[in-house]
Design a protein around this motif. Structure first.
Motif, PDB file in Angstrom:
ATOM      1  N   THR A  66     -41.224 -25.189 107.874  1.00 45.12           N
ATOM      2  CA  THR A  66     -40.033 -24.860 107.073  1.00 45.12           C
ATOM      3  C   THR A  66     -40.174 -23.465 106.473  1.00 45.12           C
ATOM      4  N   VAL A 118     -37.121 -31.922 102.939  1.00 48.72           N
ATOM      5  CA  VAL A 118     -38.468 -31.425 103.270  1.00 48.72           C
ATOM      6  C   VAL A 118     -38.973 -30.512 102.158  1.00 48.72           C
ATOM      7  N   LYS A 119     -40.248 -30.163 102.239  1.00 52.34           N
ATOM      8  CA  LYS A 119     -40.829 -29.195 101.295  1.00 52.34           C
ATOM      9  C   LYS A 119     -40.748 -27.804 101.927  1.00 52.34           C
ATOM     10  N   GLU A 148     -45.903 -35.051 107.654  1.00 55.89           N
ATOM     11  CA  GLU A 148     -46.425 -33.754 107.188  1.00 55.89           C
ATOM     12  C   GLU A 148     -47.734 -33.455 107.893  1.00 55.89           C
ATOM     13  N   LYS A 191     -31.237 -32.513  97.426  1.00 55.70           N
ATOM     14  CA  LYS A 191     -32.081 -33.467  96.709  1.00 55.70           C
ATOM     15  C   LYS A 191     -31.225 -34.358  95.810  1.00 55.70           C
ATOM     16  N   ASN A 228     -41.176 -32.868  91.568  1.00 53.33           N
ATOM     17  CA  ASN A 228     -40.597 -32.202  92.731  1.00 53.33           C
ATOM     18  C   ASN A 228     -41.278 -32.563  94.050  1.00 53.33           C
ATOM     19  N   GLU A 229     -41.987 -33.641  94.094  1.00 60.56           N
ATOM     20  CA  GLU A 229     -42.634 -34.060  95.339  1.00 60.56           C
ATOM     21  C   GLU A 229     -41.602 -34.707  96.252  1.00 60.56           C
ATOM     22  N   THR A 230     -41.441 -34.168  97.427  1.00 55.91           N
ATOM     23  CA  THR A 230     -40.465 -34.710  98.361  1.00 55.91           C
ATOM     24  C   THR A 230     -41.190 -35.258  99.579  1.00 55.91           C
ATOM     25  N   THR A 231     -40.946 -36.507  99.873  1.00 58.27           N
ATOM     26  CA  THR A 231     -41.536 -37.089 101.083  1.00 58.27           C
ATOM     27  C   THR A 231     -40.461 -37.134 102.153  1.00 58.27           C
ATOM     28  N   SER A 270     -35.085 -26.549 101.786  1.00 59.17           N
ATOM     29  CA  SER A 270     -35.227 -27.798 101.030  1.00 59.17           C
ATOM     30  C   SER A 270     -34.798 -28.995 101.880  1.00 59.17           C
ATOM     31  N   GLN A 282     -43.818 -25.805 104.776  1.00 56.01           N
ATOM     32  CA  GLN A 282     -44.655 -26.956 105.130  1.00 56.01           C
ATOM     33  C   GLN A 282     -44.509 -27.210 106.637  1.00 56.01           C
ATOM     34  N   TYR A 338     -44.445 -29.732 109.804  1.00 58.14           N
ATOM     35  CA  TYR A 338     -44.121 -31.138 110.048  1.00 58.14           C
ATOM     36  C   TYR A 338     -44.189 -31.427 111.545  1.00 58.14           C
TER      37      TYR A 338
END
Lengths: 224, 423
Positions: free
Chosen positions: B385, B327-328, B421, B243, B257-260, B390, B331, B333
């Protein structure tokens, strides 16, 4: 003194007292000057000495004789490099060429060497417990009451470490390094170990060669 | 007559001067021969650790400090530090302005446990070379071991200012003494400029302090070269700080902490770079049997697509082109992409795979590409994931063959990568 004047003096004195009190308050609340680095707690620090003062690698950085070795340091020697870590009251760690290890120690008399590869000799003094471990576990410990020596080699790809068989000293760790050459020269005497008569002959020969042009000069004019 | 008598007294005078000159020359020859031979012996003694050779060097030139230095070096090598000390003391008396001899004397005294004596010798070394790094560095290290930290760090900082090679060592010592405290380390090092700050940022990245490392790097960003940035990104990636590594290129990511997840340049419209380590496609410099290029003839979208030409033996497990995607954790994808192939002949067909960027665990992969397509086909596949994932690596690979070697021939085109997502 008039009443008016006395009141005036009292007012001045009060103002003065207030000012002094302010200074006192400011002094008492004063912080250490900015930029003064903090002093970390005292701790024992080991000293590195390398063969011929050639730099080895400590924590990924180049380090030579006189460098400080803190606990937890990763020490790595290359080919033709060897080193000694002087642990003061705890003992001495000799590191052979092509060795990688992690050295930890504390002031309670514990020295631990995690030997990742290569050879090392750990000599501990009384009241110190030394241990050399490899990825396979403990290779040996010294006695805290008497101190002792651990000689361990763990070459890359080996099935297990070689312990207390002199392998580490043989591979270039420890006091024996360099001694034979000096001893050999000492036994023969003279320069290059060729003996005193031969030395005298070389010196005499060299001197004669240097003086030859002076003795055999032929200048027809007679002038010098 | 006086004409004949006149020159007579000059003859013996001339002769006398000539004889004197010869004698002086001979003496000079003798002295220089002795000194030269002594130096030769000294060198030999140091190479072979021979005490007799060093002694011979001294007897030839007793007033040459190099001879005494050679004997001291041999003594030190044989751990006869008392003898080394005596020789170096003689050497310093013969050449008192030589900082190196003082340093050697200090080191030998330090070996003997004579800390005060070593300190005095190092002081002399600093006196004769006050602006050089090596003298300050040695004295600083001794002061450190003496527990005089403020004075020690004053010397060590001065040394690192004179010679930047000492800067990583200085930071390492401060880090160790402060027991891994970033603030204290920074205060002890007293960063003097952006270069020092970049060195600290690199050090912190290497030691898993990614957030602090990025903060430091941002403070010195104006002075950071492209090489510094790449170095720093590599350190962050090595420390699995994906990150933070992305932030360096894109600016701070969203708060909270929002990851797109985004596939950068999924349409291959930008240039390909060998050196891209974080944001974008990574192309290995050397690949046997494979040629990779951008193709503008028939893109699926935009102006270009990626062309991969297989022309012989290549390692099926090697990643031909890859990209790290943030990525989260935990999650699901979906990856979409377009593929076109022509005359692909191989026992191990190409495919797209997704693996965890830290532990390399395979999380999902596409179906193997068809051997020949008349037009573009859109393929997609899904993956989930792991708890601690991460970032993932998206890469083009090949299925393994049943036997080795595993050659491949033909053309593959890729375009329009995207990630989304799933709820």
């Amino acid at each position: 003194m008039s009443l008016r004047r006395r009141k005036g003096l009292t007012a001045i004195a009060a103002a003065l007292l207030f000012s002094v009190a302010q200074i006192g308050v400011h002094v008492s609340f004063a912080q250490p000057a900015a930029g003064v680095p903090p002093v970390p707690p005292q701790q024992f620090i080991a000293r590195l000495a390398t063969r011929n003062n050639v730099a080895i690698t400590v924590n990924g950085n180049r380090a030579a004789t006189g460098s400080s070795i803190l606990t937890g340091a990763t020490i790595e020697t290359g080919p033709d490099q060897s080193a000694t870590v002087n642990l003061g009251p705890l003992g001495v760690l000799d590191i052979a060429p092509n060795t990688k290890l992690v050295l930890t120690y504390d002031e309670q008399g514990n020295v631990k060497v995690m030997l990742l590869q290569g050879c090392a000799v750990l000599s501990t003094k009384k009241k110190t417990e030394g241990e050399i471990t490899t990825q396979q576990g403990s290779a040996g410990k010294t006695d805290r009451k008497k101190g002792g020596i651990l000689d361990v080699c763990f070459p890359p790809g080996a099935s297990g470490p070689v312990v207390n068989q002199g392998a580490a000293v043989a591979s270039g760790a420890g006091a024996g390094v360099g001694a034979p050459a000096g001893a050999a020269a000492a036994s023969a005497g003279g320069i290059f170990g060729i003996g005193v008569p031969a030395t005298i002959a070389i010196l005499a020969g060299g001197g004669a060669a240097a003086l030859t042009p002076t003795f055999f000069q032929t200048n027809p004019s007679g002038a010098i | 007559m006086p004409n004949k008598i006149g020159p007579l007294p000059q003859q013996p005078l001339r002769l006398g001067i000539s004889v004197l000159a010869i004698v002086v020359c001979l003496l000079l020859i003798l002295v220089s021969a002795r000194t030269g031979f002594s130096r030769l012996l000294a060198k030999y003694a140091m190479l072979t650790h021979s005490i007799p050779a060093a002694n011979e060097a001294i007897s030839l030139a007793p007033s040459d400090p190099e001879a005494h230095r050679a004997l001291a070096s041999v003594f030190s090598r044989l751990r006869l530090f008392d003898g080394a000390k005596n020789e170096l003391e003689t050497a310093t008396s013969l050449r008192p302005n030589d900082d190196y001899i003082w340093l050697e004397l200090g080191n030998v005294k330090d070996e003997l446990g004579d800390t005060e004596g070593a300190f005095a010798a190092f002081n002399e070394a600093v006196r004769f070379a006050p602006y050089y790094a090596h003298t300050r560095w040695q004295r600083g290290n001794l002061l450190l071991r003496m527990g005089r930290y403020p004075e020690a760090f004053a010397d060590l900082r001065q040394a690192a200012l004179s010679n930047r090679d000492f800067l990583p060592n200085l930071i390492d010592l401060a880090w160790g003494l402060s027991r891994g405290d970033v603030k204290t380390t920074e205060q002890m090092v007293q960063l003097s400029d952006d270069r020092a700050r970049i060195a600290l940022a690199l050090f912190l990245a290497k030691h898993g302090q990614a957030r602090e490392a990025v903060d430091q790097f941002h403070l010195a960003a104006a002075s950071a070269t492209e090489e510094n940035k790449l170095d720093f990104q590599r350190q962050l990636i090595d420390a699995n700080a994906f990150k933070e590594a992305f932030e360096l290129r894109t600016g701070p990511t969203n708060a909270g902490n929002e990851t797109t997840a985004v596939v950068y340049d999924g349409g291959f419209e930008g240039p390909l770079s060998f050196d891209e380590v974080v944001l974008g496609w990574r192309v290995p410099r050397e690949q046997n049997g494979v040629s990779i290029s951008l193709d503008a003839t028939r893109p699926q979208s935009g102006l270009k697509s990626l062309q991969i030409q297989f022309n012989g033996n290549s390692n099926p497990r090697a990643s031909l082109i890859s990209q790290t995607v943030l990525v989260k954790p935990q999650q699901r994808y979906r990856i979409n992409f377009a593929v076109r192939t022509q005359d692909v002949v191989t026992g191990g067909l190409p495919l797209i795979s997704i693996s965890d960027a830290v532990n390399g665990q395979l999380l999902g992969s596409s179906a193997a590409f068809p051997q020949a397509t008349n037009s573009w086909q859109v393929l997609s596949f899904e993956f989930t994931t792991l708890e601690k994932t991460s970032a993932v690596n998206l890469s083009l690979q090949r299925n393994s063959c049943s036997s080795d070697p595993c050659p491949a021939f033909g053309f593959v085109w890729l375009d329009s990568f995207s990630i989304g997502e799933l709820k």
